[in-house]
Design an enzyme around this catalytic site. Structure first.
Site, mmCIF file in Angstrom:
data_model
loop_
_atom_site.group_PDB
_atom_site.id
_atom_site.type_symbol
_atom_site.label_atom_id
_atom_site.label_comp_id
_atom_site.label_asym_id
_atom_site.label_seq_id
_atom_site.Cartn_x
_atom_site.Cartn_y
_atom_site.Cartn_z
ATOM 1 N N CYS A 233 -9.641 -2.309 -8.276
ATOM 2 C CA CYS A 233 -9.990 -1.647 -9.654
ATOM 3 C C CYS A 233 -9.783 0.110 -9.322
ATOM 4 O O CYS A 233 -9.649 0.803 -10.450
ATOM 5 C CB CYS A 233 -11.577 -1.762 -9.694
ATOM 6 N N CYS A 292 -17.706 4.921 -20.271
ATOM 7 C CA CYS A 292 -18.856 4.780 -19.467
ATOM 8 C C CYS A 292 -18.820 5.691 -18.070
ATOM 9 O O CYS A 292 -19.798 6.136 -17.549
ATOM 10 C CB CYS A 292 -19.214 3.206 -18.849
ATOM 11 N N CYS A 295 -14.995 4.405 -14.094
ATOM 12 C CA CYS A 295 -13.679 4.390 -13.535
ATOM 13 C C CYS A 295 -13.162 5.831 -13.333
ATOM 14 O O CYS A 295 -12.313 6.084 -12.539
ATOM 15 C CB CYS A 295 -12.711 3.601 -14.366
ATOM 16 N N CYS A 327 -9.643 0.468 -16.005
ATOM 17 C CA CYS A 327 -10.915 0.948 -17.088
ATOM 18 C C CYS A 327 -10.961 -0.210 -18.059
ATOM 19 O O CYS A 327 -10.059 -0.525 -18.663
ATOM 20 C CB CYS A 327 -10.274 2.182 -17.706
ATOM 21 N N ALA A 482 4.205 -4.745 7.980
ATOM 22 C CA ALA A 482 3.964 -5.989 9.035
ATOM 23 C C ALA A 482 2.584 -6.641 8.508
ATOM 24 O O ALA A 482 2.411 -8.005 8.873
ATOM 25 C CB ALA A 482 3.943 -5.334 10.226
ATOM 26 N N ASN A 484 1.434 -7.117 5.801
ATOM 27 C CA ASN A 484 1.746 -8.187 4.417
ATOM 28 C C ASN A 484 2.555 -9.214 4.861
ATOM 29 O O ASN A 484 2.190 -10.536 4.490
ATOM 30 C CB ASN A 484 2.581 -7.210 3.629
ATOM 31 N N ASP A 493 0.025 -19.708 1.267
ATOM 32 C CA ASP A 493 0.041 -19.826 -0.138
ATOM 33 C C ASP A 493 0.241 -18.346 -0.671
ATOM 34 O O ASP A 493 0.315 -18.225 -1.944
ATOM 35 C CB ASP A 493 -0.870 -20.272 -0.523
ATOM 36 N N ARG A 1040 -18.979 -8.522 -26.682
ATOM 37 C CA ARG A 1040 -18.482 -7.568 -27.535
ATOM 38 C C ARG A 1040 -18.101 -8.510 -28.710
ATOM 39 O O ARG A 1040 -17.280 -9.506 -28.540
ATOM 40 C CB ARG A 1040 -17.162 -6.882 -27.049
ATOM 41 N N GLU A 1367 -17.608 -2.796 -32.134
ATOM 42 C CA GLU A 1367 -17.395 -4.123 -31.984
ATOM 43 C C GLU A 1367 -16.130 -4.666 -33.036
ATOM 44 O O GLU A 1367 -15.395 -5.309 -32.837
ATOM 45 C CB GLU A 1367 -18.440 -5.037 -32.106
HETATM 46 C C1 LIG Z 1 -5.270 -4.942 -4.472
HETATM 47 C C2 LIG Z 1 -4.136 -5.370 -3.488
HETATM 48 C C3 LIG Z 1 -2.799 -5.845 -4.350
HETATM 49 C C4 LIG Z 1 -2.049 -6.340 -3.682
HETATM 50 N N1 LIG Z 1 -0.898 -6.628 -4.105
HETATM 51 C C5 LIG Z 1 0.369 -7.354 -3.482
HETATM 52 C C6 LIG Z 1 1.530 -7.695 -4.314
HETATM 53 O O1 LIG Z 1 1.465 -7.613 -5.497
HETATM 54 N N2 LIG Z 1 2.593 -8.503 -3.315
HETATM 55 C C7 LIG Z 1 2.364 -8.388 -2.210
HETATM 56 O O2 LIG Z 1 3.230 -8.813 -1.544
HETATM 57 N N3 LIG Z 1 1.293 -8.163 -1.358
HETATM 58 C C8 LIG Z 1 0.279 -7.262 -2.017
HETATM 59 N N4 LIG Z 1 -0.877 -6.983 -1.403
HETATM 60 C C9 LIG Z 1 -0.879 -7.271 0.077
HETATM 61 C C10 LIG Z 1 -0.559 -5.903 0.872
HETATM 62 O O3 LIG Z 1 0.664 -5.730 0.694
HETATM 63 C C11 LIG Z 1 -1.038 -6.272 2.099
HETATM 64 O O4 LIG Z 1 -2.629 -6.101 2.060
HETATM 65 C C12 LIG Z 1 -0.751 -5.041 3.108
HETATM 66 O O5 LIG Z 1 0.528 -5.048 3.168
HETATM 67 C C13 LIG Z 1 -1.328 -5.548 4.422
HETATM 68 O O6 LIG Z 1 -1.148 -3.978 5.533
HETATM 69 P P1 LIG Z 1 -2.391 -3.709 6.318
HETATM 70 O O7 LIG Z 1 -1.568 -2.696 7.096
HETATM 71 O O8 LIG Z 1 -3.385 -3.259 5.276
HETATM 72 O O9 LIG Z 1 -2.629 -4.931 7.033
HETATM 73 P P2 LIG Z 1 -4.090 -5.042 7.657
HETATM 74 O O10 LIG Z 1 -5.051 -5.469 6.880
HETATM 75 O O11 LIG Z 1 -4.557 -3.901 8.717
HETATM 76 O O12 LIG Z 1 -3.658 -6.353 8.816
HETATM 77 C C14 LIG Z 1 -3.245 -7.612 8.186
HETATM 78 C C15 LIG Z 1 -2.926 -8.426 9.114
HETATM 79 O O13 LIG Z 1 -1.758 -8.321 9.837
HETATM 80 C C16 LIG Z 1 -2.038 -8.510 11.255
HETATM 81 N N5 LIG Z 1 -0.983 -7.247 11.806
HETATM 82 C C17 LIG Z 1 -1.026 -5.929 11.545
HETATM 83 N N6 LIG Z 1 0.035 -5.302 11.992
HETATM 84 C C18 LIG Z 1 0.367 -6.224 12.808
HETATM 85 C C19 LIG Z 1 1.509 -6.289 13.798
HETATM 86 N N7 LIG Z 1 2.151 -5.170 14.215
HETATM 87 N N8 LIG Z 1 1.691 -7.505 14.392
HETATM 88 C C20 LIG Z 1 1.298 -8.490 14.348
HETATM 89 N N9 LIG Z 1 0.074 -8.745 13.501
HETATM 90 C C21 LIG Z 1 -0.057 -7.578 12.643
HETATM 91 C C22 LIG Z 1 -3.439 -8.038 11.516
HETATM 92 O O14 LIG Z 1 -3.875 -8.406 12.548
HETATM 93 C C23 LIG Z 1 -4.211 -8.688 10.289
HETATM 94 O O15 LIG Z 1 -4.347 -9.982 10.446
HETATM 95 C C24 LIG Z 1 -1.866 -6.443 -2.252
HETATM 96 C C25 LIG Z 1 -3.064 -6.193 -1.551
HETATM 97 C C26 LIG Z 1 -4.128 -5.487 -2.232
HETATM 98 C C27 LIG Z 1 -5.331 -5.266 -1.609
HETATM 99 S S1 FES Z 2 -10.738 -0.493 -5.437
HETATM 100 FE FE1 FES Z 2 -12.572 -0.061 -4.013
HETATM 101 S S2 FES Z 2 -13.983 -0.711 -5.300
HETATM 102 FE FE2 FES Z 2 -12.472 -1.390 -6.341
HETATM 103 S S1 FES Z 3 -14.682 4.353 -18.721
HETATM 104 FE FE1 FES Z 3 -15.959 2.382 -18.434
HETATM 105 S S2 FES Z 3 -14.499 1.432 -16.838
HETATM 106 FE FE2 FES Z 3 -13.357 3.320 -17.770
#
Ligand SMILES: Cc1cc2nc3c(=O)[nH]c(=O)nc-3n(C[C@H](O)[C@H](O)[C@H](O)COP(=O)(O)OP(=O)(O)OC[C@H]3O[C@@H](n4cnc5c(N)ncnc54)[C@H](O)[C@@H]3O)c2cc1C
Ligand code: FES
Ligand code: FES
Length: 1414
Positions: A233, A292, A295, A327, A482, A484, A493, A1040, A1367
Site C-alpha cells: 500500500c 482520511c 495514505c 489510496c 536474485a 526474486n 507457483d 458505501r 454515497e
Molecule cells: C508488493 C510487492 C510486489 C511485487 N510484485 C512483483 C511482481 O509484480 N513481479 C515479480 O516478479 N515479483 C514481484 N515481487 C517480488 C519481488 O521482486 C521480490 O520480493 C524481490 O525481488 C526479492 O528480493 P529481496 O532482495 O527483497 O529478497 P529477500 O527477501 O532479501 O530474499 C528473498 C530470498 O532470496 C534468498 N536470497 C537472496 N539472495 C540470495 C542469493 N544471492 N543466493 C541465494 N539466495 C538468495 C533469501 O535467502 C530469501 O530466501 C513483489 C514483491 C512485493 C513485496
Molecule cells: S506497504 Fe508498508 S504498510 Fe503497506
Molecule cells: S486519503 Fe484515505 S486512503 Fe488516501
C-alpha cells in the site's frame, strides 16, 4: 464465576406499555415516520424477541436478551404509503412464539405537496428505489439492572510445558561459536541515523522488528503509517541513503530494523513540518489531495523520493511514481493534480555520511543476524547455519509475498545473513556481448543497466518496460533480482517476472559455493533442480545476460488484473532470431510462458516448429495451435489451484498465451518492415494509456462565505506532514502492551489451545481467551453493535473462519506476531461450511427483513425476459485497519480510543459486555483512516478484546489488526445473487418487473441492506424482494451506498438486457423508462458527452478495429437521503480572547466534515462581527463520549452527518447571536463584542442539535457516462473517460464534495472491474491481502474524469440547500461495468455471437477475454 444462561423468571404477561406514538399519526404520502413505543417486561426476555406485522412479517428483532424491568424501546422506520387515506397497521410483539403485546397504529395520510410521487404502494413499507437503511440496533436501556453475563464454556488453554515437551519446541540457537565471534563479534549496538539524528537501537528489540514499527513505536515518528505490512500500500514509504549511492525508496514495513546499520533514513517528518511545510506538502493541501489522510504521508514520500532520486518529470512517469501507493478515498485525481506541481520542484538530498561497512552480529531470543561485507564472511556464517532455516537478506521484500504461497522452511528463519554490503555480489560488468550483474544488485540497478544497454540494442526495451512493472519503486529500489529468483525457487507457483525475463533472454546464473567454486546454470534448470547440489552453502553469485543479436526481435508481456503493482495473470516472453537482414524466416525462437503452472514454461516444441519458417499468418496460426497443445500437454491435468492461491481461470491462461504469441509475432513482422493488414495491426497493438487528467465544474455562491466556498481541508497540512494522529499514533503510555488476535482456522469446536510455545517468545506477555473473559466476569457475547462472541468458546462450533479465539499480548507487535504463529489449536470434527448463497438456500437459512415491495399493478407486455446476475463480496479496504488503544483512567474507568464510526454504540456495547456503568467508559477518536461503513459494527470484536486485556492486565493495550487478519476476521459488502422476470413491450418499455435478490449476509442479518430497487426508472409495476441468507462467512456489513449501489447495479443489468433483447442502444431503452425527475441531470450529461456524435465515432472505431473495442454506457441514479433520521449535537464556546472552540458529534472519516463544520460556524459568527475569521475556531479533538450526552446521536455514516452537524452548529450559533446581540454594533469588531458580552456575563457557550423540524428527507439525481476500451486478445481494460453530472444542491464546500464524489466513484470502479472476494469451499478467504485483492491504483482511474455540479437555482435540501456527496455517486460506477459489456458486445457481434449474455462483476481480464470469444 459461574454464570447462568438467561431464563424467564416470570411469565410473559406482565408487558407494560410505558409510552406510545401519537395515534392516529398524521402524515403525508411517502413521509418517513419513526413511531416509538416504550415497553417494560416484568420478566427477562430471551434474545430475538420480534416485532411483526400482523401478517407475520418480522419488522425488527431485539437480538440481545432484555433483563426484567428494563425499558425497551421499539422504534420503527417506515414510509407512509403514497396515497391519501387512513391505514391501520397492527403489530404484535412476540418472544419464543408467544404474543407479548399487540400494538396498533393508525396512519392518517393527507397530501399537502403537489409534487408527483411514485405510484401508490399498497402496504406500509419502503418506496422502491429508495431504501431504508435503518440499522436495527436493539435499543437496550441501561437504566436498571445490568445484564448478568452468560455462561462461558472456555476451551482448555495450555500455558506451560512438561519436561518431555521441550524437545518438541524448535531448538533455539546457542550464542556464537568462537570462529564466528572472531569474524563478527563482539556484539555492538546497531546504529543508524533517522532524519539526521543518530540512533542506537536498544538491545531488547526483536531481530524481525520492522523499521516501520521501530520508527512508530520506539521513536514516535508516526508519520510512517502501516496500512498492510506487506509492501502493498505504500503508507510506510521512507527514503534511505547509503554512502556513495543514490537515495532509495523503501517500504519501512518490510525493512528489518537490523538491516539499517550505517544507513540514513528520511521520514515524512523531515520533509517538512506544519510550521515549515515543503512545497510538495503544500501542493497536497492546495489540491485537497487527502481525505482520511492515512495514505498521504506515504504518497508525499513516494513523490519526494522520486524527485530526490532525480526521477523523470514527464507527466506519465511522474504519475507512475506512486505505483506502490494505494489510496482508497480520493480516487487519485487530486493526488495527480498535486503531482503536477511537483514537476516544478527540485529536491536535493545531501549525500550520506561515508562510513565503511563492517561485519556485525546481533543475537536475540535464539536468533542471529549477521551483517557481512565479503563472501568469506557470508560462507563463514553459512558454514555453520546452512542447515538451519535462514535467509540471505538483501531487500527482505520477499516477506511481503511468500506468505501467500505454500510455506518453505526458510520462511521462518532463525539466522539472517545480510548481503547488502557484500561488494563481490554488487559488481556489474558490461561487455559487447552481454551484462553480468551481481546477486545483491537491486531491480532498479538491473533496470538502469539494461536501459543503458538498450540505447545500442533497442530489442532490450520491452524487458526494461516489463521490469518497471515488477512491484513498484519502493520494492525495486531495495530488492534484489536474485531474491526474486529465490522466491520462485522456493515457492514454485510464484509468477516471477524476473525469472520469465531472464529465461527469455537465455541468461545464465552463476552459483558460488563455500570453496569459491562457481558454476553456470540455466534459469529454468536452476528453478527445477534440487540446488544447491553439493554444498548446502551454495548461493547465487550473479547473472549473465547475453545481448540479443542484431537480427533478433524480442517482446514480453505481463497481463494484469490491475494496471500497477500487481502480479501477472499470465506473463510471457518471445525471442525470434531471423535468418539474414531481411525477411521473417525464423532461425531460432524462444517462447517462455509464466503462471501456467509452477515455474515459467519454455515451449520448445512450438519453437522447434517455427524453425526455418516465415513468420507469416499461416505460420502464426499454426504456431498458436501448437503452443496451446503444448501447454495443455504440459499441464497434463489442468489444475485449479486450491487456496492459498488466487484462482485465475486456467482456461483463460491457456487461451491467453497463444494470443500473446500472435501479438509478438505480428509486431516482429512489423519491426522487420512488413506491412500488417488493418486487422493484424489492431491485434498487434495494446491501448496506450496517456497521463490522467481531471476537470471539475461548479458555481460558488459567495453570499454564505466561507460556507459554500471550495476551501482546502483544515486538516490537510497535518495529514501531508504526518502529524495528523490516528488511533495507533497516540503517544504510547508506559508499559503499553501490543495485541494481535489468534483466529479460528477450522469450522470445528475448539478443544484445546496450546499457547505454551507462544508464551516462550521473548517479549510475549500473555495469551487471553474466553477463559479470561469469564475470569473478569464479563460477557463473551456482544449482541449489540455486533452479534457474536468476543472469543470463540468451546461449547459450540465457531460461526465463521477468522473469528477471534484469543489475543496475544507482547512488548511489540513483532513479538505478538511471532506469538500468534506459535499458538497451536486442537479442533474437534470439522463441519461442512455454508459458503455460498446457494448453499444457504439449500439449508433453508433464508431470512426476511422487508418482505415484498410492490409498485403499481401488473401490466402485460409483449414478451418476457428472465435473467440473473451475482457478485462476490467487496472489501472495505480502509487503509487504517481496525484499531483500538485502551487504558484505565485514574478512577478505574476505561479510556478507549477506537477507530469506530459510532462512539456511543461502542460505549453502550462495552458497558453491557464488561458490566461497567457507561459513566466509567469514555470512547473517543480524532479521525478514522477510512471506514466506508466498515467501522460501524466491525470495530466491536477488537475493541472488546482490547478492553478485556486492559482489565485483565491493568496495562494499556494497543491492537491494530494486520491486514490479512483484518480481511479474514471481518465481513464485506455482501455478495448477492439476483434474478428477475420482466415483461416488456417491443420497443423496450418495461411493463412489469419481478426481482428477487438473495444477499449472503454471513453469520447474521445485522449488516443486511435492502438491495432491491428500480433506481431511477419509473416502472408501471414492480415486485421487489430482497432476502438475507445466513452462511458461515463473517458477518457482512454496510459498505458505501449499501443496498442502493447493488440495487442500481442489478436494475441496470435488467435495463441492459432489455436493450440488447430488443436490439436498441441502452440509452434509448433507458429513456423510455426514465423517471421524469431524472431528466435534468440526464439531458445535461448527454449534451456534455455529445452522446450521439460520440456513439457514432465509437462505432466507427469499432468497425475498423478487430482487437480493440470501445464501449460506452450512461447511467442515472435516484437517491433518497433520509436526513430526517439523522440527529447530531454541537457546542460552540467563545473564549474571552475571542477564540472559539467547536465541538460536535460527527466523526472525521475523511469526508471533510470538520472543514464544513468550521465553515458553517464561521459564516454564522461573521454575522455577529464582520471581521470574524475561520482561523479563530478550533475543533475539539478527540471527539469523545464524555463531551456530550450522546443519547440519540446517529453514527457517522450514510453521507448525512456533515449536513446534520452543520444544522446543529447553526442552531448553537443562532443562540450565540441572540446572546451577543446587545453588544453588536456597526463597525464593532469581534474581539470587542466578545469582551463586552463577557463582561456583562452573557452565556457564550451554546449548544445546538440537528433541528428535527427543519430537516426533511430529499432526493438527489445524478448521471454519469463511462467510456472504455478493451483489449480483445488479453481482456485488459482502459477506462478512457468518465463524465459525471451531480446535483449537490448548494454544496457546503464544492472542493470537498467533488473529492467525495470522485472517491465513491472509484470504489464502484473497483467493484465493477477489479475487486472480488474469492473463497475456498471451506469458506477460507483466498485473496486476503494486497497481493491478491486489488483495489484501483492511480493507473486504473479514467484517463479523463470530468465532474460537474449542477447549478442550484431552487434549493430543496434542508440544510443550507446542500445535498450529500459521500454515497450517491457510487451508484453511477456501475457504468464502468456495463461500458465494458458494451465493448465486449461489439467483439461478439463481429463473431456472430449474441449481445445478450450474462456476465457477473467484476469485469476482470479473464471474463472479458472469455466473453469476447464465446
Ligand atoms: C508488493 C510487492 C510486489 C511485487 N510484485 C512483483 C511482481 O509484480 N513481479 C515479480 O516478479 N515479483 C514481484 N515481487 C517480488 C519481488 O521482486 C521480490 O520480493 C524481490 O525481488 C526479492 O528480493 P529481496 O532482495 O527483497 O529478497 P529477500 O527477501 O532479501 O530474499 C528473498 C530470498 O532470496 C534468498 N536470497 C537472496 N539472495 C540470495 C542469493 N544471492 N543466493 C541465494 N539466495 C538468495 C533469501 O535467502 C530469501 O530466501 C513483489 C514483491 C512485493 C513485496
Ligand atoms: S506497504 Fe508498508 S504498510 Fe503497506
Ligand atoms: S486519503 Fe484515505 S486512503 Fe488516501
Amino acid at each position: 464465576m459461574a454464570h447462568e444462561k438467561h431464563r424467564l423468571s416470570k411469565p410473559f404477561d406482565s408487558m407494560e406499555l410505558i409510552s406510545q406514538p401519537a395515534n392516529p399519526l398524521k402524515c403525508q404520502p411517502g413521509e418517513l415516520l419513526s413511531p416509538v413505543w416504550q415497553l417494560r417486561a416484568g420478566a427477562n426476555l430471551p434474545p430475538n424477541a420480534a416485532l411483526r406485522k400482523a401478517g407475520g412479517e418480522v419488522v425488527t428483532v431485539i437480538a440481545d436478551p432484555v433483563p426484567a424491568n428494563c425499558c425497551l424501546e421499539l422504534q420503527l422506520q417506515l414510509h407512509a404509503p403514497e396515497f391519501e387515506g387512513d391505514v391501520v397497521q397492527n403489530f404484535v410483539f412476540t418472544s419464543e412464539g408467544e404474543v407479548l403485546k399487540e400494538l396498533s397504529l393508525v396512519l392518517c395520510i393527507r397530501r399537502s405537496a403537489k409534487e408527483r410521487r411514485a405510484e401508490a404502494h399498497p402496504d406500509l413499507g419502503i418506496i422502491p428505489g429508495s431504501h431504508t437503511r435503518r440499522i436495527y440496533f436493539g435499543k437496550l436501556k441501561l437504566d436498571t439492572d445490568l445484564p448478568s453475563s452468560e455462561s462461558i464454556v472456555a476451551p482448555e488453554v495450555i500455558t506451560t510445558r512438561g519436561e518431555d515437551d521441550w524437545q518438541l519446541l524448535d531448538e533455539k540457537l546457542m550464542p556464537l561459536p568462537p570462529q564466528l565471534l572472531q569474524i563478527f563479534g563482539p556484539e555492538a549496538p546497531l546504529r543508524f541515523s533517522v532524519n539526521g539524528e543518530e540512533k542506537a537501537v536498544p538491545a531488547h528489540l526483536p531481530l524481525t522488528m520492522s523499521l516501520a514499527e521501530y520508527l512508530r513505536y520506539e521513536l514516535g515518528l508516526t508519520g510512517t503509517k502501516i496500512g498492510c505490512g506487506e509492501g502493498g500500500c505504500g503508507a510506510c514509504t521512507v527514503l534511505l541513503k547509503a554512502p556513495n549511492a543514490k537515495p532509495r525508496l523503501a517500504n519501512a514495513c518490510l525493512r528489518p530494523l537490523h538491516s539499517m546499520q550505517g544507513l540514513e533514513v528520511t521520514t515524512v517528518e523531515d520533509v517538512g513540518t506544519v510550521e515549515k511545510p515543503h512545497a510538495l506538502q503544500q501542493a497536497f493541501v492546495k489540491h485537497n489531495a487527502s481525505q482520511c489522510g492515512m495514505c498521504t504521508p506515504g504518497m508525499v514520500m513516494a513523490i519526494y523520493g522520486h524527485l530526490a532520486k532525480g526521477g523523470s518529470k514527464q507527466p506519465q512517469e511522474l504519475q507512475g511514481c506512486i505505483q506502490g501507493n494505494l489510496c482508497r478515498c480520493t480516487g487519485y485525481r487530486p493526488i495527480h493534480d498535486a503531482m503536477k506541481e511537483a514537476a516544478a520542484l527540485e529536491v536535493t538530498c545531501s549525500p550520506a555520511k561515508a562510513a565503511a561497512p563492517k561485519p556485525m552480529v546481533w543475537f536475540r531470543d535464539g536468533s542471529l543476524w549477521f551483517d557481512c561485507t565479503s563472501l568469506k564472511e557470508v560462507f563463514a556464517a553459512l558454514g555453520h547455519y546452512a542447515s538451519v532455516p535462514h535467509r540471505l537478506v538483501v531487500g527482505n521484500t520477499s516477506t511481503g509475498v511468500t506468505k501467500y504461497y505454500p510455506p518453505h522452511p526458510n520462511d521462518e528463519p532463525k539466522v539472517f545473513i545480510n548481503l547488502q554490503s557484500v561488494a563481490e555480489l554488487r559488481s556489474i560488468q558490461r561487455t559487447d556481448s552481454g551484462l553480468t550483474v551481481g546477486a545483491a544488485c537491486t531491480l532498479t540497478t538491473l533496470i538502469e543497466e539494461l536501459e543503458t544497454a538498450s540505447k545500442e540494442r533497442q530489442q532490450l526495451l520491452p524487458v526494461v518496460e516489463h521490469l518497471k512493472l515488477v512491484a513498484h519503486p519502493q520494492v525495486r529500489d531495495v530488492a534484489s533480482w536474485a531474491g526474486n529468483v529465490m522466491i520462485a525457487k522456493t515457492h514454485p507457483d510464484f509468477p516471477s517476472d524476473v525469472c520469465l525475463l531472464l529465461s527469455t533472454l537465455k541468461a545464465k546464473l552463476t552459483l558460488i559455493d563455500s570453496a569459491q567454486k562457481t558454476e553456470q546454470v540455466d534459469v529454468i534448470d536452476f528453478l527445477s533442480s534440487k540446488l544447491p547440489r553439493n554444498d548446502p552453502a551454495q548461493i547465487i553469485h550473479s547473472v549473465t545476460i547475453p545481448f540479443p543479436g542484431a537480427e533478433t526481435f524480442l517482446d514480453t508481456f505481463k497481463v494484469m488484473r490491475r494496471h500497477m503493482n500487481t502480479h501477472a495473470e499470465v506473463n510471457a516472453g518471445f525471442l525470434f532470431e531471423f535468418s539474414g537482414k531481411d525477411g521473417v524466416k525464423v532461425a531460432n525462437a524462444r517462447l517462455v510462458v509464466g503462471n501456467i503452472e509452477h515455474q515459467p514454461f519454455v515451449a520448445s516444441e512450438t519453437a522447434k516448429a517455427l524453425l526455418g519458417k516465415d513468420l507469416d499468418s499461416v505460420t502464426i496460426d499454426a504456431a498458436k495451435k501448437t503452443l496451446q497443445a503444448e501447454l495443455k500437454a504440459h499441464l497434463a491435468q489442468p489444475t485449479v489451484p486450491e487456496p492459498p492461491f488466487v484462482v485465475v481461470d486456467p482456461q483463460y491462461r491457456l487461451n491467453l498465451a497463444p494470443q500473446l504469441f500472435a501479438r509478438a509475432a505480428l509486431r516482429a513482422r512489423r519491426a522487420r518492415g512488413l506491412a500488417l493488414s488493418a486487422s493484424e495491426a489492431s491485434a498487434a497493438e495494446a491501448p496506450l494509456r496517456p497521463p490522467a487528467e481531471g476537470h471539475q465544474h461548479f458555481t460558488v455562491d459567495s453570499s454564505t462565505a466561507p460556507l459554500g466556498q471550495p476551501l482546502t481541508k483544515v486538516q490537510g497540512l497535518d495529514q501531508a506532514c504526518g502529524t495528523a494522529q490516528f488511533v495507533a499514533d497516540a503517544p504510547l503510555l508506559p508499559k503499553t502492551l501490543f495485541a494481535l488476535p489468534v483466529l479460528v482456522q477450522k469450522l470445528a469446536t475448539l478443544q484445546r489451545i496450546d499457547a505454551s510455545e507462544c508464551l516462550q517468545v521473548e517479549g510475549v506477555h500473555s495469551f487471553l481467551s474466553a477463559a479470561d473473559v469469564k475470569a473478569i466476569g464479563a460477557s463473551n457475547a456482544m449482541n449489540l453493535a455486533y452479534h457474536g462472541k468476543i472469543f470463540a468458546d468451546a461449547a459450540e462450533k465457531p460461526e465463521h473462519l477468522g473469528q477471534f479465539l484469543g489475543l496475544v499480548l507482547a512488548d511489540s507487535f513483532e513479538a505478538a506476531r511471532t506469538g500468534v504463529r506459535l499458538v497451536h489449536v486442537e479442533y474437534g470434527e470439522e463441519v461442512e461450511a455454508t459458503v455460498s448463497t446457494a448453499d444457504g438456500v439449500l439449508k433453508g437459512s433464508v431470512q426476511e427483513r422487508h418482505g415484498v415491495l410492490s409498485i403499481g399493478t401488473h401490466t402485460p407486455g409483449t414478451k418476457s425476459l428472465q435473467g440473473k446476475i451475482s457478485s462476490a463480496g467487496q472489501k472495505h479496504f480502509y487503509l487504517e485497519p481496525q484499531t483500538t488503544y485502551a487504558y484505565t483512567d485514574c478512577n478505574g474507568g476505561l479510556i478507549v480510543n477506537s477507530s469506530c464510526q459510532v462512539l456511543d454504540l461502542a460505549q453502550t456495547q462495552l458497558a453491557k459486555t464488561l458490566h461497567m456503568p457507561m459513566s466509567k467508559i469514555n470512547v473517543q477518536n480524532q479521525r478514522l483512516g477510512g471506514a466506508y461503513g466498515g467501522k460501524a459494527m466491525l470495530f466491536a470484536p477488537g475493541c472488546l478484546a482490547v478492553c478485556i486485556a486492559v482489565l485483565k492486565t491493568k496495562r494499556p493495550v494497543l491492537l491494530q489488526m494486520d491486514r490479512t487478519a483484518d480481511f479474514q476476521a471481518f465481513g464485506a459488502r455482501a455478495p448477492f445473487d439476483a434474478s428477475w422476470d420482466c415483461s416488456i413491450q417491443d420497443d423496450g418499455k418495461i411493463c412489469s418487473l419481478k426481482q428477487e435478490i438473495l444477499q449472503n449476509v454471513g453469520t447474521d442479518m445485522m449488516g443486511f441492506s435492502q438491495a432491491s430497487s428500480v433506481n431511477c426508472y419509473n416502472l408501471p409495476h414492480a415486485q421487489l424482494h430482497c432476502k438475507g441468507v445466513i452462511t458461515n462467512l463473517p458477518c457482512n456489513t454496510w459498505m458505501r451506498a449499501p443496498g442502493d449501489f447493488e440495487g442500481a447495479f442489478i436494475m441496470e443489468a435488467i435495463m441492459e438486457q432489455v436493450a440488447r433483447a430488443v436490439g436498441r442502444e441502452p440509452v434509448e431503452v433507458q429513456e423510455l423508462n426514465l423517471d421524469e425527475a431524472m431528466q435534468k441531470a440526464w439531458q445535461r450529461l448527454k449534451t456534455k458527452v455529445s452522446y450521439d456524435e460520440t456513439l457514432k465515432s465509437l462505432k466507427d472505431f469499432n468497425s475498423k478495429s478487430r482487437y480493440r473495442k470501445k464501449g460506452i454506457y450512461c447511467m442515472g441514479s435516484r437517491y433518497k437521503l433520509e436526513a430526517s433520521t439523522f440527529f447530531e449535537k454541537a457546542m460552540v464556546r467563545v473564549h474571552v480572547d475571542g477564540s472559539v472552540q467547536l465541538e460536535h458529534t460527527g466523526l472525521e472519516v475523511g469526508q471533510g466534515m470538520d472543514t464544513k463544520a468550521l465553515q458553517a460556524c464561521a459564516m454564522e459568527l461573521k454575522k455577529i462581527a464582520g471581521d470574524f475569521t475561520m482561523d479563530k475556531i478550533q475543533t475539539q479533538l478527540p471527539k469523545s463520549t464524555k463531551d456530550f450526552t450522546w443519547r440519540g446521536v446517529t453514527g457517522t455514516f450514510g453521507s448525512l452527518t456533515s449536513e446534520t452537524v452543520v444544522s446543529a452548529i447553526l442552531e448553537a450559533c443562532g443562540k450565540l447571536q441572540k446572546e451577543m446581540q446587545p453588544w453588536v454594533a456597526a463597525g464593532r469588531g469581534w474581539q470587542e463584542v466578545v469582551m463586552l458580552a463577557t463582561k456583562a456575563g452573557a452565556e457564550l457557550t451554546q449548544a445546538g442539535v440537528t433541528e428535527k423540524a427543519k430537516v426533511h428527507d430529499y432526493m438527489l439525481f445524478s448521471a454519469g457516462c463511462a467510456q472504455v476500451e478493451i483489449d480483445v486478445l488479453t481482456g485488459e481494460t482502459q477506462v478512457n473517460s468518465f463524465d459525471l453530472v451531480y446535483d449537490c444542491g448548494k454544496s457546503l464546500n464544492p472542493a470537498v464534495d467533488i473529492g467525495q464524489i470522485e472517491g465513491s466513484l472509484m470504489q464502484a470502479l473497483g467493484f465493477s472491474l477489479l475487486e472480488e472476494e474469492t473463497r475456498g469451499k471451506d469458506g477460507r478467504l483466498i485473496n486476503c491481502g494486497t497481493w491478491d485483492y486489488k483495489i484501483p491504483s492511480g493507473n486504473d482511474i479514467p484517463v479523463r474524469l470530468d465532474v460537474e455540479l449542477l447549478p442550484c437555482l431552487k434549493p430543496d435540501a434542508p440544510v443550507m440547500g446542500s445535498k450529500a456527496s459521500g454515497e450517491p455517486a457510487q451508484l453511477l460506477g456501475g457504468a464502468f461495468f456495463y461500458a465494458v459489456k458494451d465493448a465486449i458486445g461489439y467483439a461478439r457481434e463481429e463473431l456472430g455471437l449474441s449481445r445478450v449474455f450474462r456476465m457477473d462483476p467484476p469485469a476482470s481480464p479473464s471474463r472479458i477475454q472469455t466473453f469476447c470469444e464465446q
